[in-house]
Every structure is written in C-alpha cells, then in structure tokens.
Enzyme design. Structure first.
Site, mmCIF file in Angstrom:
data_model
loop_
_atom_site.group_PDB
_atom_site.id
_atom_site.type_symbol
_atom_site.label_atom_id
_atom_site.label_comp_id
_atom_site.label_asym_id
_atom_site.label_seq_id
_atom_site.Cartn_x
_atom_site.Cartn_y
_atom_site.Cartn_z
ATOM 1 N N ARG A 58 0.838 -1.215 0.000
ATOM 2 C CA ARG A 58 0.000 0.000 0.000
ATOM 3 C C ARG A 58 0.870 1.262 0.000
ATOM 4 O O ARG A 58 0.482 2.301 -0.500
ATOM 5 C CB ARG A 58 -0.981 -0.005 1.185
ATOM 6 C CG ARG A 58 -1.755 1.302 1.318
ATOM 7 C CD ARG A 58 -3.136 1.153 1.978
ATOM 8 N NE ARG A 58 -3.131 0.310 3.141
ATOM 9 C CZ ARG A 58 -2.677 0.676 4.356
ATOM 10 N NH1 ARG A 58 -2.191 1.887 4.548
ATOM 11 N NH2 ARG A 58 -2.721 -0.164 5.356
ATOM 12 N N TYR A 111 -13.970 15.569 -18.335
ATOM 13 C CA TYR A 111 -14.372 14.164 -18.385
ATOM 14 C C TYR A 111 -15.677 14.030 -17.589
ATOM 15 O O TYR A 111 -15.779 14.575 -16.483
ATOM 16 C CB TYR A 111 -13.249 13.330 -17.763
ATOM 17 C CG TYR A 111 -13.572 11.875 -17.643
ATOM 18 C CD1 TYR A 111 -13.640 11.074 -18.777
ATOM 19 C CD2 TYR A 111 -13.811 11.296 -16.403
ATOM 20 C CE1 TYR A 111 -13.948 9.731 -18.670
ATOM 21 C CE2 TYR A 111 -14.114 9.950 -16.289
ATOM 22 C CZ TYR A 111 -14.183 9.176 -17.427
ATOM 23 O OH TYR A 111 -14.484 7.848 -17.319
ATOM 24 N N ASP A 186 -5.202 17.650 -15.886
ATOM 25 C CA ASP A 186 -5.457 16.279 -16.326
ATOM 26 C C ASP A 186 -4.795 16.144 -17.696
ATOM 27 O O ASP A 186 -5.233 16.751 -18.670
ATOM 28 C CB ASP A 186 -6.977 16.038 -16.398
ATOM 29 C CG ASP A 186 -7.334 14.598 -16.770
ATOM 30 O OD1 ASP A 186 -6.533 13.964 -17.496
ATOM 31 O OD2 ASP A 186 -8.403 14.119 -16.362
ATOM 32 N N LYS A 211 -6.005 4.940 -20.434
ATOM 33 C CA LYS A 211 -6.087 5.434 -21.810
ATOM 34 C C LYS A 211 -4.739 5.275 -22.528
ATOM 35 O O LYS A 211 -4.261 4.169 -22.670
ATOM 36 C CB LYS A 211 -6.586 6.885 -21.786
ATOM 37 C CG LYS A 211 -7.745 7.128 -20.815
ATOM 38 C CD LYS A 211 -9.036 6.439 -21.216
ATOM 39 C CE LYS A 211 -10.112 6.448 -20.150
ATOM 40 N NZ LYS A 211 -10.482 7.731 -19.574
HETATM 41 C C1 LIG Z 1 -11.037 8.245 -18.398
HETATM 42 C C2 LIG Z 1 -10.701 9.563 -17.877
HETATM 43 C C3 LIG Z 1 -10.690 9.818 -16.495
HETATM 44 C C4 LIG Z 1 -11.088 8.760 -15.472
HETATM 45 O O1 LIG Z 1 -10.210 7.702 -15.481
HETATM 46 P P1 LIG Z 1 -10.597 6.168 -15.089
HETATM 47 O O2 LIG Z 1 -9.323 5.465 -15.290
HETATM 48 O O3 LIG Z 1 -11.688 5.737 -16.001
HETATM 49 O O4 LIG Z 1 -11.049 6.191 -13.669
HETATM 50 C C5 LIG Z 1 -10.305 11.075 -16.082
HETATM 51 N N1 LIG Z 1 -9.970 12.042 -16.960
HETATM 52 C C6 LIG Z 1 -9.998 11.838 -18.292
HETATM 53 C C7 LIG Z 1 -9.616 12.949 -19.206
HETATM 54 C C8 LIG Z 1 -10.355 10.596 -18.796
HETATM 55 O O5 LIG Z 1 -10.384 10.411 -20.123
#
Ligand SMILES: *Cc1c(COP(=O)(O)O)cnc(C)c1O
Length: 398
Positions: A58, A111, A186, A211
């Site tokens: 952890r 998102y 992000d 992604k």
């Molecule tokens: C998919 C996504 C998230 C969330 O991520 P998860 O891995 O699905 O929890 C946050 N920000 C963006 C821009 C995303 O495309």
C-alpha cells in the site's frame, strides 16, 4: 536525471538491477517484504532506509515504483503515486487538498466522471467546485477574480474533453503561483509525449492510465505526478486511504508505455488527416481538433503541445438522431466510450459520457447534441476513412 530524448526514455526509462539480470523487470505480486532482523523492521517503521526499503505494498512496491519513477521522469516531476483508476487519482487530489468550506476553480468542460464527482460527491462534503467554461478559463482577469481565500487549487483538462479546447497552462500556472495554490492538469489526452504541464509551471498532473499510457484497453488505472511539497501530502493521503494500483496493472502499463511514442505519432497523423477530411463535409456542422483553425485556445497550442493529439470531435447534422445514426452505421470503429486504445473508438457524449450533465449544463460546456468523439487508433487510414464516410451516409446535408 533524464539523459535521452522522450522516444528513448519511453522505451528504456528507469532500470532496476535485479540479481537475476532480468531484461524485463519481474512483476512483484507481494503485499509484504521480509525484515532480516527485528531492528530492520523497526527502522522501516520509523521511515529509515533499509536496503530497497519496501515495507508494505500500500506504501510502495518495486513494480509500482518503477512505473512511478518512469512517469516522474517523463513528466519532469519530483514524485508520483500510481492509483487504482483515474477517478481515484482525481478524488485523492481533491481530498488531500481541500476540506469542508473550501472551494476550487474548475473548467466546466471535463471528463463526464470528473464532472459528476465534482458536482455530487465533492459537493456533499461542502467543498464547492466553481465552474468556468473554456473561454473564461483562458481569461486571466476572470480567473483572478474567481479565486478567494478558500480556493485551494485550479483544476483543468487540456485539451478538454470532449471539445478539445486548449487552455493556457502557463498563464493559469502563473495566476496559481501568485495566489500560492497549485494548478492541476489532467494530462490524459495529451500524455507527457505531447505535453509537459509541469515544465509550464503546473504543480501536478493527473492521468487516467487506462487510456494512452497503457494503450491497449485492458485495465483501469491512474497516476498523479507532481512537484513537492504537494506530492508529499498526496503520497501520505494515498498511504492512508489506499487507492493504490495493482502491481500487475503497473507491470502491464510499463509494457504498454514502451510503444507510447510510435502509437501517438501514428494516431496523431491519422487524426489530423481525418479532421481535415471532416472539416469540409456539409453533413458536419463543426470539427473540433487542436490542429485545425478557429479552435478555442488555438493560439496556445503551438506553445504547449508537440502535436495536436489523436482525439477528434465533430458535430453531425440532426442532433441526437444524427449522432446515433453515425454510431449505428460504423462497421470497423468500435462503438464504445474510453479512448487512447490502439483500436479506434467512437462515442456520442450527449447520450453517453456526458449524460451526467443536464442539457443546460452541456450547452454551457459547449457540448452539442450531435457531437461525436472519436479516439483514433493505429489501423490503416484508408480503412478508417472508408468506415467514417460510410457511417455518415444517413446524415442530411445542410
Ligand atoms: C477516463 C478519464 C478519467 C477517469 O479515469 P478512469 O481510469 O476511467 O477512472 C479522467 N480524466 C480523463 C480525461 C479521462 O479520459
């Protein structure tokens, strides 16, 4: 210290010297690590270094650590925390930085899951997200005026999901520094290969590693990379709350990450081609792609991104009906959410990812009912354009 160019660092990155001389680092599926002596255990609990100093997964794990170090280098941060999902990374940032009564500034084009989290869960804790649209976020005086004593951070996506507007990272970072709060970016859509927000003054970046970083659509994961002292606080929070990544997922991401540069190069090239093809089509009202003209924040694009990315959004005629018809007529491109996969994926934000917004909220965030979001993969470009043209066949020309 970073020694090579990104394309090389992405392949090689941080190397560990295991006694078995593994070429590829093993996956350390373990929750705990033995102490050679009672004294060693006691030292580890006091935060002292003993050997490689792993205590409990952890807190850290050799496989997760390798991914964290590699991402720290690629993003030019001081430290990183790998998390179970992009959302748990975002939630950890908010929870570590804000308390009841605080607020933060966020761009409203986000998102869909982040928007839902900010408006539902965070609001319930009496932490207030002050939403500004993309144009407002690029207006320095509006941002400055929106910050008050209870504002704990600025949160943005750029390119923003799903309209791909570009927000001015350097300007926002400057305002944040003056007010002594962090700017969080992000960086999921761009990845450190195309954009390095920390070099432009941001304090932290967050990723959905689900992604592009992983790139193969076979896991859910997130990562936060940033500067100290913020990262010290985030690490401590994550140790207490435990939103950590599985070592196996870290191992898979390390594998996927190796091809990030060539995937991105190919995907950007195809996305650019597709965006130009769609731009002149009279079945389409507007194409959103940072590489085209007349995009929000376009003048900032050259300053902060190496290439325009591999996401293309476009508004088809006939609103929701047109959007659904386009999706239903696709044969090759997968009808699904998510993005950043080697396979091309298409979705309809108004009925899918951004159905978490009310119609009015979508309008405010600039998300049209006929908007399609396309994540361009690595397939043959001729096959992709044929599939897109075929899917447009029932859309009326205007
Ligand atoms: C998919 C996504 C998230 C969330 O991520 P998860 O891995 O699905 O929890 C946050 N920000 C963006 C821009 C995303 O495309």
């Amino acid at each position: 210290m970073v020694k090579y160019n990104d394309e090389t660092e992405i392949v090689h990155g941080v190397k560990y010297d295991y006694p078995t001389k593994d070429h590829v680092a093993p996956c350390h599926m373990t929750s705990i690590y033995r102490f050679d002596t009672a004294d060693d255990g006691s030292k580890l609990f006091n935060g002292e270094q003993v050997g490689e100093s792993f205590l409990y997964t952890r807190a850290n794990n050799p496989t997760i650590d390798q991914l964290q170090r590699k991402m720290t280098e690629l993003e030019r941060g001081d430290d990183a925390v790998a998390t179970s999902s992009g959302m748990s990374a975002i939630a950890s940032l908010v929870m570590a930085l804000a308390s009841p009564g605080d607020n933060f500034i966020s761009c409203s084009t986000l998102y869909g899951g982040t928007y839902a989290y900010f408006t539902n869960e965070v609001k319930r804790l009496n932490i207030h997200a002050k939403f500004l649209n993309s144009e407002m976020c690029n207006d320095r005086s509006i941002i400055e005026k929106s910050i008050d004593d209870a504002t704990k951070f600025i949160y943005i996506e750029t390119p923003a999901n799903p309209t791909l507007s570009i927000l001015d990272i350097s300007m926002l970072a400057e305002v944040a520094k003056l007010k002594d709060i962090p700017l969080i970016v992000d960086n999921t859509f761009a990845t450190p290969y195309l954009q390095k927000p920390l070099e432009l003054g941001a304090s932290m970046v967050v990723h959905s590693a689900t992604k592009y970083l992983n790139g193969h659509g076979d896991l859910i994961a997130g990562i936060i990379v940033g500067k100290n002292p913020y990262m010290e606080k985030i690490k401590e929070y994550c140790f207490h709350m435990g939103p950590i990544m599985s070592p196996f997922n870290a191992w898979l991401i390390l594998r996927g990450l190796k091809t990030l540069a060539i995937r991105m190069d190919r995907q950007c090239e195809s996305a650019e081609y597709i965006s130009r093809m769609l731009d002149g089509d009279d079945r389409i009202k507007k194409v959103y792609y940072p590489g085209l003209d007349n995009q929000i924040g376009q003048e900032k694009f050259d300053r902060q991104m190496k290439k325009p990315g591999a996401m293309v959004s476009f508004e088809v005629n006939d609103g929701i009906k047109g959007g659904k018809s386009f999706l239903d007529n696709l044969e090759l491109i997968t009808r699904t959410v998510s993005l950043g996969d080697v396979e091309s994926l298409a979705q309809h934000p108004a009925s899918m990812t951004h159905s978490t917004y009310t119609p009015e909220e979508r309008k405010k965030a600039g998300i049209d009912d006929g908007l399609i979001r396309l994540s361009v993969g690595i397939e043959n470009i001729g096959d992709l354009t044929r599939d897109i043209n075929n899917a447009l066949k029932d859309i009326p020309r205007k």
